[in-house]
Design a protein around this motif. Structure first.
Motif, short mmCIF file in Angstrom:
data_model
loop_
_atom_site.label_atom_id
_atom_site.label_comp_id
_atom_site.label_asym_id
_atom_site.label_seq_id
_atom_site.Cartn_x
_atom_site.Cartn_y
_atom_site.Cartn_z
N HIS A 141 0.84 -1.20 0.00
CA HIS A 141 0.00 0.00 0.00
C HIS A 141 0.88 1.25 0.00
CE1 HIS A 141 1.10 -0.25 4.25
NE2 HIS A 141 0.79 1.02 4.35
N ASP A 143 0.84 5.42 1.79
CA ASP A 143 0.20 6.31 2.76
C ASP A 143 0.36 7.75 2.27
OD1 ASP A 143 -0.43 4.30 4.79
OD2 ASP A 143 1.74 4.13 4.96
N HIS A 213 4.85 0.17 0.21
CA HIS A 213 5.52 -0.74 1.14
C HIS A 213 4.58 -1.83 1.61
CE1 HIS A 213 3.93 2.73 3.41
NE2 HIS A 213 3.64 1.88 4.38
FE LIG Z 1 1.97 2.19 5.70
#
Ligand SMILES: [Fe+2]
Length: 316
Positions: A141, A143, A213
């Motif tokens: 994913h 962020d 990551h």
């Molecule tokens: Fe993360």
């Protein structure tokens, strides 16, 4: 030493553009132990607690995440055996946890020659506390913020990928990751492109904005804290992603951010007006849920355990 610092001081030369290993002195803080985390779980609003089975694929389809038949409190109390992955969101709302985040970032600001958090560009400081069972996976994913990820208890393998390589995540996937669901598709061909950091308590990684990551715990439970902030540039890009996603949802194709700067400026001005109206409404959990559905679609409230039932109800 500063509360948080790069393992190699030279790493700051390209901050915040590239990832690097860090060391920190947060291990042993009582607020980051299971008994205090149980208390925190009792206090947090339900929509700030997300948890599921830790048996996830690296490229996990968010629609097929395996739920757990345990309450949030039961998950924390039995974390060694629960087979769970959990994140407690926005722990910065709690003054004691906010203190940890601010002290950690202030130590970095001062090490970089700034007098304050504002001077260093550390805005919109937020904290996310992760509690995971042994051998659990956080899927691939991104962020939508910068992050000092610090390992507090247990061992983790943290795999980071270059977000400038659009064969890993395209601009469209990065937008979807920031607005709809953070997970992105994983191809085993990416294996050779990742950098794996083995983290023990006292270690950590600086993860730049939207660098993909995935993470896996080793053979004991894990406690980690994401210390995050958004610079002005990051907030601008996030706002454009939300605006473009909304327009695309109405059938209007949109160019990537920065392709048309004048149009971007107009979109941002409109976003600021909408945000000024909506911000007061976000204090209520019910309103947050409704707004997410309105702007991002009916699957936006995925992190409730009763997600399927709720979506069925909302679709009806
Ligand atoms: Fe993360």
């Amino acid at each position: 030493m500063s509360l948080v610092q790069p393992a190699d001081a030279k790493a700051f030369e390209q901050f915040p553009d590239l990832p690097f290993r860090i060391r920190h002195e947060l291990v042993g803080n009582p607020l980051l132990t299971l008994p205090e985390i149980v208390k925190l779980v009792r206090e947090l609003p339900r929509d700030q607690i997300e948890y599921s089975s830790g048996k996830a694929e690296i490229g996990q389809d968010p629609a097929k995440v395996q739920a757990l038949d345990l309450s949030p409190e039961e998950v924390v109390k039995s974390i060694e055996t629960a087979g769970a992955w959990m994140v407690l969101k926005r722990v910065d709302a709690h003054p004691a946890y906010r203190g940890i985040l601010e002290q950690a970032l202030l130590s970095v600001a001062k090490a970089r020659g700034f007098a304050s958090l504002d001077d260093a560009g550390f805005e919109d400081i937020q904290g996310f506390l992760f509690v995971s069972s042994p051998n659990s996976t956080t899927p691939f994913h991104t962020d939508a913020e910068d992050n000092f990820f610090v390992q507090i208890h247990g061992e983790k393998f943290f795999h980071v990928y270059d977000n400038r390589d659009h064969s890993i995540a395209s601009v469209e996937e990065l937008e979807a990751s920031a607005t709809r669901h953070r997970n992105i598709k994983y191809d085993p061909k990416f294996d050779a492109k990742g950098v794996a950091h083995q983290l023990f308590p006292g270690d950590g990684v600086f993860v730049p904005y939207q660098w993909p990551h995935w993470v896996r715990t080793a053979d004991s439970h894990s406690i980690s804290l994401a210390i995050t902030w958004k610079t002005k540039a990051v907030r601008r890009r996030n706002d454009l992603y939300v605006f473009n996603s909304f327009l695309r949802g109405m059938g209007l194709p949109q160019a990537a951010p920065d392709a048309h700067p004048a149009l971007d400026a107009l979109k941002l001005a409109m976003m600021r007006t909408v945000q000024a109206t909506v911000s007061p409404l976000r204090k209520s959990e019910g309103m947050r849920r409704m707004l997410r559905r309105l702007v991002l679609g009916k699957n936006a409230n995925y992190y409730y355990n009763d997600n399927k039932k709720q979506n069925d109800k909302e679709a009806a």
